[in-house]
Write an enzyme that holds these catalytic residues in place. Structure first.
Site, PDB file in Angstrom:
ATOM      1  N   HIS A  85       0.714  -1.237   0.114  1.00 27.02           N
ATOM      2  CA  HIS A  85       0.191   0.038   0.028  1.00 27.02           C
ATOM      3  C   HIS A  85       1.031   1.419   0.146  1.00 27.02           C
ATOM      4  CE1 HIS A  85      -3.778  -2.029   1.717  1.00 27.02           C
ATOM      5  NE2 HIS A  85      -3.296  -2.606   0.677  1.00 27.02           N
ATOM      6  N   GLU A  87       0.653   3.817   1.891  1.00 26.54           N
ATOM      7  CA  GLU A  87       1.091   4.490   3.149  1.00 26.54           C
ATOM      8  C   GLU A  87       2.504   3.634   3.540  1.00 26.54           C
ATOM      9  OE1 GLU A  87      -3.301   4.253   3.306  1.00 26.54           O
ATOM     10  OE2 GLU A  87      -1.676   3.197   2.405  1.00 26.54           O
ATOM     11  N   CYS A 110      -5.882   1.372   5.371  1.00 24.47           N
ATOM     12  CA  CYS A 110      -6.305   0.074   6.186  1.00 24.47           C
ATOM     13  C   CYS A 110      -5.671  -0.156   7.734  1.00 24.47           C
ATOM     14  CB  CYS A 110      -6.024  -1.143   5.327  1.00 24.47           C
ATOM     15  SG  CYS A 110      -4.192  -1.503   5.155  1.00 24.47           S
ATOM     16  N   CYS A 113      -2.113  -0.768   7.399  1.00 21.41           N
ATOM     17  CA  CYS A 113      -0.960   0.379   7.213  1.00 21.41           C
ATOM     18  C   CYS A 113      -1.005   1.293   8.305  1.00 21.41           C
ATOM     19  CB  CYS A 113      -1.574   0.972   5.811  1.00 21.41           C
ATOM     20  SG  CYS A 113      -0.992   0.298   4.376  1.00 21.41           S
TER      21      CYS A 113
END
Length: 175
Positions: A85, A87, A110, A113
């Protein structure tokens, strides 16, 4: 005129928040994901960018070597086991301490993260959209952030400053 941006001799300037969210949006355009492009921009207390990231496969895995599908009979034939992801990439790509930093991200993080952001010392999350708000992952993220009093908020754009119109005109002229 709003006090969220200021006047100078060249006209209105972007707020730092708008600037950082625009950087996250531009960074998202690097994502090879055909469905969802997410960008993240980490900034320190002096508004210096200390990390950028977008969603994609781990370093060394080319975009055509693994699937980008969202659904398949076998989870291993989807993108989900493989994608890193935005992040997490921003944290991994950071060039300075993230203690007290602010994350500007195009999609609410999420739960996985969020754990990385907490461990890195991020103190605030500013997101553009939260299209998965009803999922357990998003709810778990908010529960952890609330428990630790880490502020999260949806980004609110200022009135369109003159410089955004200039930028739009510049981009149009590149066609």
């Amino acid at each position: 005129m709003s006090n969220r941006y200021r006047k100078d001799r060249n006209g209105e300037r972007l707020t730092w928040a708008d600037h950082h969210m625009l950087i996250a949006l531009v960074t998202a355009q690097r994502s090879p994901d055909p469905n969802t492009q997410v960008g993240a921009c980490l900034v320190n207390a002096q508004n210096k960018i200390v990390g950028l990231g977008y969603n994609g496969f781990p370093r060394g895995i080319h975009n055509c070597q693994f699937p980008w599908k969202r659904e398949a009979d076998n989870i291993l034939d989807t993108k989900y086991p493989y994608v890193v992801h935005a992040e997490k990439n921003a944290v991994s790509n950071s060039v300075a301490s993230l203690e007290g930093s602010i994350l500007y991200v195009t999609l609410f993080p999420c739960n996985e993260c969020t754990k990385d952001l907490i461990q890195a010392g991020v103190s605030k999350v500013v997101y553009l959209e939260d299209k998965y708000a009803d999922t357990w992952q998003s709810q778990a993220s908010k529960r952890m952030l609330d428990h630790l009093d880490i502020l999260y908020m949806q980004h609110q754009w200022t009135e369109t400053p003159l410089c955004l119109n200039k930028l739009a005109n510049m981009l149009t002229s590149l066609k």
